[in-house]
Design an enzyme around this catalytic site. Sequence first.
Site, short mmCIF file in Angstrom:
data_model
loop_
_atom_site.label_atom_id
_atom_site.label_comp_id
_atom_site.label_asym_id
_atom_site.label_seq_id
_atom_site.Cartn_x
_atom_site.Cartn_y
_atom_site.Cartn_z
N ARG B 58 0.82 -1.21 0.00
CA ARG B 58 0.00 0.00 0.00
C ARG B 58 0.85 1.25 0.00
O ARG B 58 0.60 2.17 -0.78
CB ARG B 58 -0.94 0.03 1.20
CG ARG B 58 -0.89 -1.26 1.96
CD ARG B 58 -1.71 -1.39 3.20
NE ARG B 58 -2.57 -0.32 3.52
CZ ARG B 58 -3.88 -0.46 3.63
NH1 ARG B 58 -4.45 -1.60 3.43
NH2 ARG B 58 -4.62 0.57 3.98
N THR B 59 1.84 1.33 0.89
CA THR B 59 2.63 2.56 0.96
C THR B 59 3.40 2.79 -0.33
O THR B 59 3.47 3.90 -0.84
CB THR B 59 3.59 2.49 2.17
OG1 THR B 59 2.85 2.12 3.31
CG2 THR B 59 4.27 3.81 2.41
N LYS B 86 23.28 -9.52 -1.91
CA LYS B 86 24.63 -9.97 -2.24
C LYS B 86 25.65 -9.43 -1.25
O LYS B 86 26.84 -9.53 -1.48
CB LYS B 86 25.00 -9.50 -3.65
CG LYS B 86 24.11 -10.07 -4.73
CD LYS B 86 24.48 -9.48 -6.08
CE LYS B 86 23.42 -9.78 -7.12
NZ LYS B 86 23.48 -8.84 -8.24
N ARG B 108 12.01 2.90 2.75
CA ARG B 108 11.51 2.16 3.92
C ARG B 108 12.57 1.13 4.30
O ARG B 108 13.16 0.49 3.44
CB ARG B 108 10.20 1.44 3.60
CG ARG B 108 9.82 0.45 4.69
CD ARG B 108 8.44 -0.05 4.55
NE ARG B 108 7.47 0.98 4.91
CZ ARG B 108 6.18 0.74 5.09
NH1 ARG B 108 5.71 -0.48 4.93
NH2 ARG B 108 5.36 1.70 5.42
N HIS B 136 7.17 7.17 10.87
CA HIS B 136 6.50 6.99 9.60
C HIS B 136 5.77 8.30 9.35
O HIS B 136 4.56 8.39 9.51
CB HIS B 136 5.54 5.79 9.68
CG HIS B 136 4.99 5.35 8.37
ND1 HIS B 136 5.25 6.02 7.18
CD2 HIS B 136 4.19 4.31 8.03
CE1 HIS B 136 4.62 5.40 6.20
NE2 HIS B 136 3.98 4.36 6.68
#
Lengths: 420, 320
Positions: B58-59, B86, B108, B136
């Site tokens: 969603r974000t 990696k 994020r 947030h």
Amino acid sequence: MTLHLTNARLIDPETGTDAPGALTFQDGVILGRGPAPKGAEVFDCGGMCLAPGIVDWGVKIGEPGERHKESFRSAGMAAAAGGVTTIIARPDTHPVIDMPETLAFVTRRAAENVVRIRHMAALTKGCEGQEMTEIGFLLDAGAVAFTDAFRVSTNTKALARALTYARSLGALVVGHPQEPGLSAGAVATNSKFASLRGLPWVHPMAERIGLDRDLGLVEMTGARYHADQITTARALPSLVRAKANGLDVTAGVSIHHLTLNEFDVGDYRTFFKLTPPLRSEDDRLALVQAVAEGVIDVVASFHTPADEESKRLPFEEAASGAVGLQTLLPAALRLVHSGDMDLPTLWRALSLNPARRLGLPQGRLAEGAPADLVLFDPDAPFVLDRSKLLSKSKNTPFDLMRMEGKVLATWVAGVQVHKG
Amino acid sequence: MTFRARHLLGIEQLEPSEIVSVLDLADRYVDLNRRTVKSADVLGGMTQINMFFENSTRTQASFELAGKRLGADVMNMSVAQSSVKKGETLIDTALTLNAMRPDLLVVRHPSSGAVNLLASKVNCAVLNAGDGRHEHPTQALLDALTIRRAKGRIQRLTVAICGDIAHSRVARSNLILLGKMENRLRLIAPPTLMPPGVQDFGCELYDDMKKGLEGADVVMMLRLQKERMDGGFIPSEREYYHRYGLDAEKLSHAKPDAIVMHPGPMNRGVEIDGEIADDINRSVIQEQVEMGVAVRMACMDLLARNLRAERGRAAVGVMV
């Protein structure tokens, strides 16, 4: 060779005095405080402080295994520049120093150093807390104490056996008081600050529970015990009680916990990530008082080199620990400049007490004591530049901070190893 | 209009006037988004990279849509395809992307503070789309916009935040924002999910949900963050639902016109009753999603303005 140090301010932790005087040493041993003997070389101290060299208990050196972080050579240079004349090294290397052969190897590697380096050996194999090491052989090979460093054994029965065995040999055991379950995953002390930053926290009670367990085992086994770091006010009453009850117990604290608090982490500055995490200001003040009163016996740097890469990570993932050999003295002088204690009291914790507890002859200015000395100007101001540190790793929390106290000269066994 | 920030890393850095600026601009973008033609050429020619080190549908979709509606070139980078697997460090990844000269970086990350670290190494504008348990900020701003549109103001309200506060960055950003805007804050959670020291933020703490909801204007539910828990915070989901799940009976203790919010995704039957969530008279959960796009457009617009101004100053050689 005979050297006569004149016009000095002698800081003697043994007698608790801070007075003008002179000191003579010959062949690495202090002769006394009388006038200059015939033929002696005279050195004018210019009224600066002359004290026994620091005995820094709990230094991590990267040998074997992590020489890119710190070698015996680089650690020795940093120590000499910081007025540390004896390094007590930790065994949590790669591999762990848990066998007499490994101990013999590092002892040989450390032998040709500018400062004295003595080693603690692991209490249990691999510092894993399950099976005790060959404590007897390790003692014979020169181990000054036994510890699993920051690893805490969850196998209490194995720990009790190791303590019982250590007692029979008179070996000193160094514990890290921390309840491992409560502190699992934590990188900050529980507080508003940790909540605001969203960091996993540990309650300070974890330290007291860990200490109480260890003290219970000491009472049970009669072992000689030293708590490496007491960093919370809550743990202090347990320590006081144990000492009053006659247990053979001492405790230390890191200079970082005496001079910094949790807020110094600020915007996730990983150079302030330590084990245990930095505490509240109330804790810090209580610890300073405990050192001044002698409840906490030893102040040390807990020098822990970490490379840049391991610190350039998100706070939770970054390596823990700070270098401190070279900054221990100026940082500790903050406690004197703040009026919390006088120089002889501070030097008792930096030099005399650790030496005594480890059965070493250092830490004194008396006749016959080793000529391990530091001459310093307690008031010389400077701004610390971490790139100038002599350690291979530069992870100091004091970077760009204003400090006071400069080492002017360091002697080890009568040989000058540093000139400031 | 005031908005001085170079990056949007958290609500902590914002002044109340800056928060109001974002909300005012977002209001205008809500209008735009309700038209058939939703495009505005505010970020024309600019490049936006969405870097999600933690899964989010969603974000990420909301940021992507916001960027596209403003005319930016948007690229999504999810961790599954990246070189982080990696062994590349966060900083190297950031420097690599930085060399491709993006203008806006939306990040994020599962570690608290990771976005701050990244922002210190790049020279574009960084938007925090959630870092660990820390902040947030766009979620708090969209919640504020939703509240302001429903209640007509974002001050002097009684707001109850309920649920897994300990593991929630949404709760942190919201309680900072709502505190800055001078609201009365109540935190409702079982004591095991209450972070330490929150009473010092000026919040009232409750472990009894009914008492905590008494007279609330806004009821903000949080998702139970099962993925952040290492076990044993609550006895079971059914007991949690019984004591802390929002149902009609518990909601009746709040004001009759109280609104119900949830940042999503919801665990129906764990922290919220399905019927409450779907009640169009009480629940503003769908509005929150709508406001999310508008708020993100506003944030990116404001950051882009500052970025342009900064580059303009650099181009003419003005000392800053």
